[in-house]
Design an enzyme around this catalytic site. Structure first.
Site, PDB file in Angstrom:
ATOM      1  N   HIS A   1       3.961  -6.598  10.172  1.00 57.61           N
ATOM      2  CA  HIS A   1       5.420  -6.716  10.343  1.00 57.61           C
ATOM      3  C   HIS A   1       5.901  -6.140  11.664  1.00 57.61           C
ATOM      4  O   HIS A   1       7.088  -5.827  11.805  1.00 57.61           O
ATOM      5  CB  HIS A   1       6.141  -6.052   9.158  1.00 57.61           C
TER       6      HIS A   1
ATOM      7  N   GLN B   1       1.837  -3.002   6.513  1.00 59.05           N
ATOM      8  CA  GLN B   1       3.171  -3.614   6.578  1.00 59.05           C
ATOM      9  C   GLN B   1       4.121  -2.663   7.307  1.00 59.05           C
ATOM     10  O   GLN B   1       5.246  -3.015   7.601  1.00 59.05           O
ATOM     11  CB  GLN B   1       3.698  -3.893   5.171  1.00 59.05           C
ATOM     12  N   ASN B   2       3.626  -1.452   7.572  1.00 59.67           N
ATOM     13  CA  ASN B   2       4.481  -0.436   8.183  1.00 59.67           C
ATOM     14  C   ASN B   2       4.599  -0.675   9.685  1.00 59.67           C
ATOM     15  O   ASN B   2       3.662  -1.141  10.324  1.00 59.67           O
ATOM     16  CB  ASN B   2       3.907   0.967   7.915  1.00 59.67           C
ATOM     17  N   VAL B   3       5.759  -0.339  10.195  1.00 54.11           N
ATOM     18  CA  VAL B   3       5.990  -0.509  11.639  1.00 54.11           C
ATOM     19  C   VAL B   3       5.887   0.841  12.357  1.00 54.11           C
ATOM     20  O   VAL B   3       5.972   0.909  13.575  1.00 54.11           O
ATOM     21  CB  VAL B   3       7.364  -1.174  11.897  1.00 54.11           C
ATOM     22  N   ASP B   4       5.644   1.916  11.545  1.00 55.40           N
ATOM     23  CA  ASP B   4       5.457   3.219  12.193  1.00 55.40           C
ATOM     24  C   ASP B   4       4.051   3.265  12.811  1.00 55.40           C
ATOM     25  O   ASP B   4       3.200   2.434  12.510  1.00 55.40           O
ATOM     26  CB  ASP B   4       5.683   4.364  11.179  1.00 55.40           C
TER      27      ASP B   4
ATOM     28  N   THR C   1       2.378   0.124  -1.565  1.00 62.97           N
ATOM     29  CA  THR C   1       3.177  -1.086  -1.402  1.00 62.97           C
ATOM     30  C   THR C   1       3.513  -1.657  -2.778  1.00 62.97           C
ATOM     31  O   THR C   1       2.693  -1.672  -3.676  1.00 62.97           O
ATOM     32  CB  THR C   1       2.459  -2.156  -0.555  1.00 62.97           C
ATOM     33  N   SER C   2       4.743  -2.141  -2.902  1.00 60.38           N
ATOM     34  CA  SER C   2       5.164  -2.709  -4.200  1.00 60.38           C
ATOM     35  C   SER C   2       4.663  -4.140  -4.354  1.00 60.38           C
ATOM     36  O   SER C   2       4.934  -4.796  -5.359  1.00 60.38           O
ATOM     37  CB  SER C   2       6.694  -2.682  -4.289  1.00 60.38           C
TER      38      SER C   2
ATOM     39  N   TYR D   1      17.273  -0.007  14.479  1.00 59.51           N
ATOM     40  CA  TYR D   1      15.898   0.331  14.887  1.00 59.51           C
ATOM     41  C   TYR D   1      15.876   1.510  15.857  1.00 59.51           C
ATOM     42  O   TYR D   1      14.923   2.285  15.889  1.00 59.51           O
ATOM     43  CB  TYR D   1      15.200  -0.916  15.455  1.00 59.51           C
TER      44      TYR D   1
ATOM     45  N   ARG E   1      15.689   4.406  13.598  1.00 55.92           N
ATOM     46  CA  ARG E   1      14.361   4.576  12.974  1.00 55.92           C
ATOM     47  C   ARG E   1      13.346   5.080  14.000  1.00 55.92           C
ATOM     48  O   ARG E   1      12.433   5.838  13.670  1.00 55.92           O
ATOM     49  CB  ARG E   1      13.912   3.247  12.348  1.00 55.92           C
TER      50      ARG E   1
HETATM   51  N1  APR Z   1       2.240   7.554  -2.079  1.00 56.20           N
HETATM   52  C1  APR Z   1       1.899   6.244  -2.271  1.00 56.20           C
HETATM   53  N2  APR Z   1       2.786   5.291  -2.658  1.00 56.20           N
HETATM   54  C2  APR Z   1       4.059   5.689  -2.870  1.00 56.20           C
HETATM   55  C3  APR Z   1       4.486   7.029  -2.696  1.00 56.20           C
HETATM   56  C4  APR Z   1       3.517   7.983  -2.287  1.00 56.20           C
HETATM   57  N3  APR Z   1       3.831   9.275  -2.091  1.00 56.20           N
HETATM   58  N4  APR Z   1       5.820   7.084  -2.994  1.00 56.20           N
HETATM   59  C5  APR Z   1       6.204   5.840  -3.338  1.00 56.20           C
HETATM   60  N5  APR Z   1       5.152   4.993  -3.272  1.00 56.20           N
HETATM   61  C6  APR Z   1       5.096   3.550  -3.558  1.00 56.20           C
HETATM   62  C7  APR Z   1       6.208   3.028  -4.442  1.00 56.20           C
HETATM   63  O1  APR Z   1       5.909   3.254  -5.808  1.00 56.20           O
HETATM   64  C8  APR Z   1       6.193   1.540  -4.090  1.00 56.20           C
HETATM   65  O2  APR Z   1       5.287   0.828  -4.899  1.00 56.20           O
HETATM   66  O3  APR Z   1       5.245   2.848  -2.340  1.00 56.20           O
HETATM   67  C9  APR Z   1       5.706   1.520  -2.633  1.00 56.20           C
HETATM   68  C10 APR Z   1       6.787   1.167  -1.642  1.00 56.20           C
HETATM   69  O4  APR Z   1       7.206  -0.151  -1.898  1.00 56.20           O
HETATM   70  P1  APR Z   1       8.327  -0.777  -0.957  1.00 56.20           P
HETATM   71  O5  APR Z   1       9.440   0.207  -0.789  1.00 56.20           O
HETATM   72  O6  APR Z   1       8.635  -2.157  -1.499  1.00 56.20           O
HETATM   73  O7  APR Z   1       7.633  -0.903   0.459  1.00 56.20           O
HETATM   74  P2  APR Z   1       6.655  -2.050   0.945  1.00 56.20           P
HETATM   75  O8  APR Z   1       5.853  -2.585  -0.191  1.00 56.20           O
HETATM   76  O9  APR Z   1       5.920  -1.502   2.116  1.00 56.20           O
HETATM   77  O10 APR Z   1       7.674  -3.190   1.470  1.00 56.20           O
HETATM   78  C11 APR Z   1       7.079  -4.328   2.067  1.00 56.20           C
HETATM   79  O11 APR Z   1       9.275  -5.111   2.681  1.00 56.20           O
HETATM   80  O12 APR Z   1      11.347  -4.707   3.532  1.00 56.20           O
HETATM   81  C12 APR Z   1      10.114  -5.183   3.825  1.00 56.20           C
HETATM   82  O13 APR Z   1       9.177  -5.286   5.947  1.00 56.20           O
HETATM   83  C13 APR Z   1       9.473  -4.397   4.926  1.00 56.20           C
HETATM   84  O14 APR Z   1       7.148  -3.896   5.225  1.00 56.20           O
HETATM   85  C14 APR Z   1       8.203  -3.858   4.283  1.00 56.20           C
HETATM   86  C15 APR Z   1       7.963  -4.835   3.159  1.00 56.20           C
END
Ligand code: APR
Length: 234
Positions: free
Chosen positions: A104, A86-89, A176-177, A53, A56
């Site tokens: 988070h 969900q972002n910590v930034d 977010t995925s 961290y 980061r």
């Molecule tokens: N603009 C918008 N979305 C985007 C971009 C972009 N330029 N580039 C990528 N993405 C999308 C990807 O397609 C994906 O669906 O952002 C999403 C990121 O998904 P993850 O990497 O799984 O991130 P997130 O969903 O925030 O993860 C959730 O998992 O590890 C834990 O605590 C952590 O908060 C995090 C949580």
């Protein structure tokens, strides 16, 4: 539109230069979640987690909000806006958003290891004291730790997020995925009948409810296309 609620994830900050977690180049390709983002990992090797961290936090100082963050903040001129992230930034706040719920935790904050959710022990870090080292103590005398919700820990802000969504007029999911619960479950609390948009350049979850309007683009482009509609300018 009167009240707009957002759920953002790592993709929101990609255009600012921060990496996602999953997918190509994602952080979890480089680190193992269980080593650096779980309570077991912290108890097993606190120094490794503190270092993860610290790195980061150093990186966060080098990046800035993108157009997507700025457009979300600008919506506050004509709408009530709540950003559940969900972002910590702190990029939503630095872009000007004033109502951000961090499910988070927050990278720029530190807390007590013994009572991580006791807000009287939460302190804000800054450029002068950016790092947390073994031996740094919280006010209760326990080891200072990142104010991050790790896998295996409760998500205390989820209740506030559900409440915020209850009287929303629109719900916008960006970057977010939808892989991680309970955050991803927020979707189920969207009031019936309100428009739900999802902005993501990739396909998210094979079984998204049909009512969701998918905008297949990056955060900034997606927000540009939605801004007029959301701000009720027409
Ligand atoms: N603009 C918008 N979305 C985007 C971009 C972009 N330029 N580039 C990528 N993405 C999308 C990807 O397609 C994906 O669906 O952002 C999403 C990121 O998904 P993850 O990497 O799984 O991130 P997130 O969903 O925030 O993860 C959730 O998992 O590890 C834990 O605590 C952590 O908060 C995090 C949580």
């Amino acid at each position: 539109m009167k009240k707009v609620v957002f759920l953002t994830g790592a993709g929101m900050s990609v255009e600012s230069g921060l990496s996602t977690f999953r997918g190509s180049g994602g952080m979890w390709n480089e680190y193992k979640i269980e080593d650096v983002a779980s309570i077991e990992g912290y108890e097993r090797n606190p120094a490794l987690v503190l270092e993860f961290y610290n790195k980061r936090r150093q990186e966060l100082l080098t990046v800035a909000p993108n157009e997507g963050h700025r457009l979300i903040a600008e919506l506050e001129k004509h709408n009530e806006v709540v950003v559940v992230t969900q972002n910590v930034d702190d990029l939503h706040e630095r872009a000007g958003s004033t109502n951000v719920i961090h499910l988070h935790g927050e990278l720029m904050k530190a807390t007590s290891t013994d009572s991580p959710n006791n807000l009287s022990y939460v302190r804000t870090l800054n450029q002068e004291n950016l790092e947390i080292k073994i031996g740094d103590k919280a006010d209760d005398g326990s080891q200072l730790r990142p104010y991050i919700v790790w896998f295996g820990e409760a998500v205390p802000m989820m209740e506030d997020a559900v409440l915020a969504l209850r009287d929303a007029d629109a719900f916008v999911i960006i970057g977010t995925s939808l892989n991680v619960y309970p955050a991803a479950g927020l979707l189920n609390y969207a009031p019936a009948g309100i428009p739900i948009y999802l902005i993501d350049p990739n396909d998210v979850q094979p079984y998204l409810p049909a009512r969701i309007k998918v905008i297949k683009s990056g955060a900034s482009e997606g927000m540009k296309s939605l801004f007029a509609l959301l701000s009720g300018e027409h």
